[in-house]
Scaffold this active site. Structure first.
Site, PDB file in Angstrom:
ATOM      1  N   GLU A 280       0.897  -0.965  -0.108  1.00 45.71           N
ATOM      2  CA  GLU A 280       0.014  -0.045   0.150  1.00 45.71           C
ATOM      3  C   GLU A 280       0.949   1.041  -0.007  1.00 45.71           C
ATOM      4  OE1 GLU A 280      -2.991  -0.901   3.144  1.00 45.71           O
ATOM      5  OE2 GLU A 280      -4.118  -1.883   1.797  1.00 45.71           O
ATOM      6  N   ASP A 359      -8.726  -9.012   3.787  1.00 43.62           N
ATOM      7  CA  ASP A 359      -8.482  -8.308   4.611  1.00 43.62           C
ATOM      8  C   ASP A 359      -9.356  -7.964   5.203  1.00 43.62           C
ATOM      9  OD1 ASP A 359      -7.383  -5.698   5.755  1.00 43.62           O
ATOM     10  OD2 ASP A 359      -8.070  -4.178   4.227  1.00 43.62           O
ATOM     11  N   GLU A 387     -12.190  -2.815  11.853  1.00 38.54           N
ATOM     12  CA  GLU A 387     -12.411  -1.888  10.423  1.00 38.54           C
ATOM     13  C   GLU A 387     -13.224  -1.802   9.744  1.00 38.54           C
ATOM     14  OE1 GLU A 387      -9.129  -2.039   8.500  1.00 38.54           O
ATOM     15  OE2 GLU A 387      -9.926  -0.817   7.165  1.00 38.54           O
TER      16      GLU A 387
HETATM   17  O1  GCW Z   1      -6.870  -2.662   5.954  1.00 44.57           O
HETATM   18  C1  GCW Z   1      -6.259  -2.000   5.746  1.00 44.57           C
HETATM   19  C2  GCW Z   1      -6.243  -1.203   6.012  1.00 44.57           C
HETATM   20  C3  GCW Z   1      -5.114  -0.233   6.474  1.00 44.57           C
HETATM   21  C4  GCW Z   1      -3.998  -0.598   7.215  1.00 44.57           C
HETATM   22  C5  GCW Z   1      -3.891  -1.730   6.030  1.00 44.57           C
HETATM   23  C6  GCW Z   1      -2.584  -3.031   6.783  1.00 44.57           C
HETATM   24  C7  GCW Z   1      -2.478   0.034   8.426  1.00 44.57           C
HETATM   25  O2  GCW Z   1      -7.824  -0.205   5.037  1.00 44.57           O
HETATM   26  O3  GCW Z   1      -5.210   0.976   6.931  1.00 44.57           O
HETATM   27  O4  GCW Z   1      -3.141   0.390   7.126  1.00 44.57           O
HETATM   28  O5  GCW Z   1      -5.165  -2.784   5.940  1.00 44.57           O
HETATM   29  O6  GCW Z   1      -2.715  -3.982   7.220  1.00 44.57           O
HETATM   30  O7  GCW Z   1      -1.742  -2.361   6.437  1.00 44.57           O
END
Ligand code: GCW
Length: 676
Positions: A280, A359, A387
């Site tokens: 990311e 995720d 989240e």
């Molecule tokens: O699920 C995603 C989140 C990000 C997070 C990423 C991760 C810290 O939206 O906010 O970043 O995973 O796990 O690295």
């Protein structure tokens, strides 16, 4: 204070008739060891101490080498005395908390040897040095940021000495309470800062901030918890004055060696580094044409002289996937990046993998690397901070899901125990370096976790780490009993019932059957069916007028299913033998497909969404009955959250049902209202 399960009051109440002594015969090393024990347990917990062991009601007996695990303990009855036996102070402490739990719950003394399922039981905070928390839903960071008027005056800030420019909160009272809560459920590792390491976060590893880190580490140490830091992989360039962060460059290696030397001179038992690299947008070894084993092992080498660990996240994927391309599949990314590196990681490097391939969604199959990797230390990662699970507004007892993932059968015939939790140890380079990690869910909010019921997830996560086989139901019974100690049985069972069904309820009104996402982009709360559909993040549901779901079969889809063991692959390849809860994760399914229970896909979607909402309506009614039976502030907070949850569930129900009604043109066979 919001009712934390083991607050001071509870400890004092439960221990009112107990006195403690150390059995002198077994406290080897004399006064030094005894003093150590006293400062670790007695002082923190303020236990009544009896000098004559014969007169004490509880005897703490430390016997080095008695059990295989240094964290294990055993309780036994000797006349009217309870004896806690353990190799180490930490073992005694865990035994003490077990005894306390049993006393509060009024259960019979459990005299079995109790030893943790996983050696590493970790919480990863995504706290940032400005006091905010990435994906945090419970107020500001308890570690960083300036205290301000929003902080809860009941909980801490008594001893805050804050000067301008300081990034630490120094709220010792709150940190001690937190450390005690964590220790009471067996957590033994905490990483303080966000894995997206920015601004001063990058400098936490430098002498400028090490005293601040040490203040926290010192508190944690007293509770058997090691402190870790997330690092920015490009630190050599960003703060080291170098023009590269290439892991094979000797200057880069020197930089990290120096960082480690500095850290360990201040914090001799520092746990190690947590790393998000090439993910990311974060920097990583790929930038220099190096693989992730080269990147991780370089850090492993630097920290090795001090016994530290490198926890390397496998959340690596190409963020630029295009929805028009049906062959590229984000679910395959971790496997593609890391399966070829099995056996290449150093003994003190651990691969931390999210439980599923995408995720932290409401329903995902297991990450296929578990069981596939045979010579790599691994940790399974969860997200206590909710989240994608309702932001600690909607009640959602995720321990149910975590238990399932830990006990997921990988179906590798050649493994002694093919269930994921056991696989971690069997396939490790060093079985002492495996475990679980989870994104933390506390902040400065009144009840620590916004919705007080979200505390059950923190409690449950710890208990599940300690015993991968303890059922979510048993854990929840404990949590309710320990938290609502003063409430009658009926009240406790009402609370239990709401929390117990909440994970399924939430899953029912969100994206259907494992297809995932459909959340408001970036924010990730509330529905947006097509919010991510044409985005680059690889989170598509591919709904059209005929069906919905991602074809990940080997025959016609992305081939992801082929990454599992042969047995699991062939089960998942066949739509009829795929578990319904994840069927749309693995298959593109026509709306008129009939499941084994005789229901079509489209009717299943409608039913789940009507049922999910109806459950929340029932929660609201049931919760109203506990008014006056529990702490008023807790009652009000949960009531407020339930109000929001009801609105959330309604949005989800109607938007999802309407979307699929418009796509399929098939009406609900019960004739319920679906908006056009
Ligand atoms: O699920 C995603 C989140 C990000 C997070 C990423 C991760 C810290 O939206 O906010 O970043 O995973 O796990 O690295």
């Amino acid at each position: 204070m919001g009712k934390a399960w083991l607050n001071n009051r509870l400890i004092h109440k439960a221990m009112a008739n107990d006195s403690f002594a150390f059995s002198p015969a077994t406290v080897a090393g004399g006064d030094a060891v005894r003093l150590q024990l006293e400062s670790d347990i007695v002082n923190w917990l303020k236990l009544p101490l009896e000098l004559d062991p014969e007169k004490a009601t509880v005897v703490l007996q430390k016997q080095a080498g008695k059990f295989d695990s240094d964290e294990a303990f055993q309780l036994s009855q000797k006349g009217s005395q309870v004896v806690i036996t353990a190799n180490t102070t930490n073992g005694l402490m865990y035994g003490f908390y077990e005894l306390l739990r049993e006393k509060v719950m009024g259960t019979k003394l459990n005299t079995d040897l109790q030893s943790p399922s996983q050696p590493l039981r970790m919480i990863d905070h995504w706290d940032q040095t400005d006091g905010s928390i990435e994906r945090g839903y419970a107020g500001a960071s308890i570690f960083f940021g300036k205290p301000d008027k929003l902080d809860n005056p009941d909980v801490g800030n008594f001893d805050v000495k804050h000067i301008d420019g300081d990034i630490f909160r120094h709220d010792r009272t709150r940190m001690i309470t937190y450390a005690r809560m964590l220790a009471s459920v067996g957590i033994n590792a905490v990483s303080l800062n966000n894995v997206n390491v920015r601004e001063q976060g990058i400098e936490l590893i430098t002498p400028k901030y090490l005293d601040g880190v040490d203040e926290i580490a010192t508190i944690f140490r007293g509770f058997g918890i090691k402190t870790y830091l997330a690092i920015n992989w490009a630190a050599p360039k960003l703060i080291g004055g170098l023009d590269t962060s290439d892991p094979v460059d000797p200057k880069v290696q020197e930089f990290w060696a120096k960082v480690c030397k500095n850290i360990y001179s201040v914090i001799p038992d520092f746990g190690g580094f947590l790393v998000k690299a090439d993910s990311e947008g974060e920097p990583g070894p790929y930038q220099y044409g190096r693989d992730h084993a080269q990147g991780a092992n370089m850090l492993g080498q630097a920290i090795k002289p001090y016994g530290g660990l490198v926890i390397w996240r496998a959340f690596v994927y190409n963020a630029h996937q295009d929805w028009r391309d049906r062959k590229t599949d984000r679910a395959k990314a971790a496997y593609n990046n890391f399966a070829p590196l099995d056996g290449h990681f150093a003994d003190n490097v651990i691969l931390q993998m999210k439980f599923g391939p995408i995720d932290f969604q409401t329903a995902e199959p297991l990450q296929p690397l578990f069981g596939k990797l045979r010579n790599t230390n691994q940790m399974m990662e969860f997200e206590i901070s909710a989240e994608y699970l309702g932001h600690q507004i909607d009640v959602n007892y995720a321990v149910k899901q975590w238990y399932k993932m830990l006990n997921y059968d990988t179906k590798y015939d050649d493994l002694k125990d093919p269930h994921a939790g056991a696989v971690l140890k069997e396939t490790a380079v060093n079985p002492a370096h495996t475990g679980m990690a989870a994104v933390g869910n506390v902040g400065m909010s009144e009840h620590w976790t916004n919705n007080p019921l979200a505390q059950a997830n923190l409690y449950g996560y710890g208990r599940l780490c300690w015993n991968n086989q303890e059922t979510p139901e048993d854990i929840l019974h404990e949590w309710v009993a320990l938290t609502f100690t003063e409430s009658d049985n009926k009240t406790q069972s009402t609370i239990y019932k709401i929390v117990d069904t909440s994970n399924e309820t939430y899953r029912d009104y969100c994206a259907p059957l494992g297809v995932g996402f459909m959340v408001v982009p970036h924010y990730h709360y509330g529905p947006s069916v097509n919010g991510y559909e044409y985005d680059r993040w690889g989170t598509y549901h591919f709904a059209d007028r005929n069906g919905v779901g991602v074809d990940r079969t080997m025959a016609t889809g992305s081939g992801f299913i082929g990454m599992y063991s042969d047995k699991l692959s062939s089960e998942y390849e066949n739509l009829d033998t795929t578990p319904e809860s994840v069927v749309l994760f693995l298959h593109h399914v026509p709306y008129d497909h009939v499941f084994a229970n005789g229901k079509t896909l489209i009717q299943t979607i409608y039913d789940l969404h009507f049922q999910g909402y109806a459950n929340v309506e029932q929660y609201v009614k049931d919760w109203a009955t506990v008014s006056g039976k529990i702490d008023d502030r807790v009652f009000e907070s949960v009531s407020d959250c339930l109000k929001q949850q009801l609105a959330d569930a309604l949005e989800w129900r109607d938007q999802v049902n309407t979307y699929f009604y418009r796509m399929s043109g098939v009406p609900d066979d019960q004739g319920r209202l679906i908006y056009e």
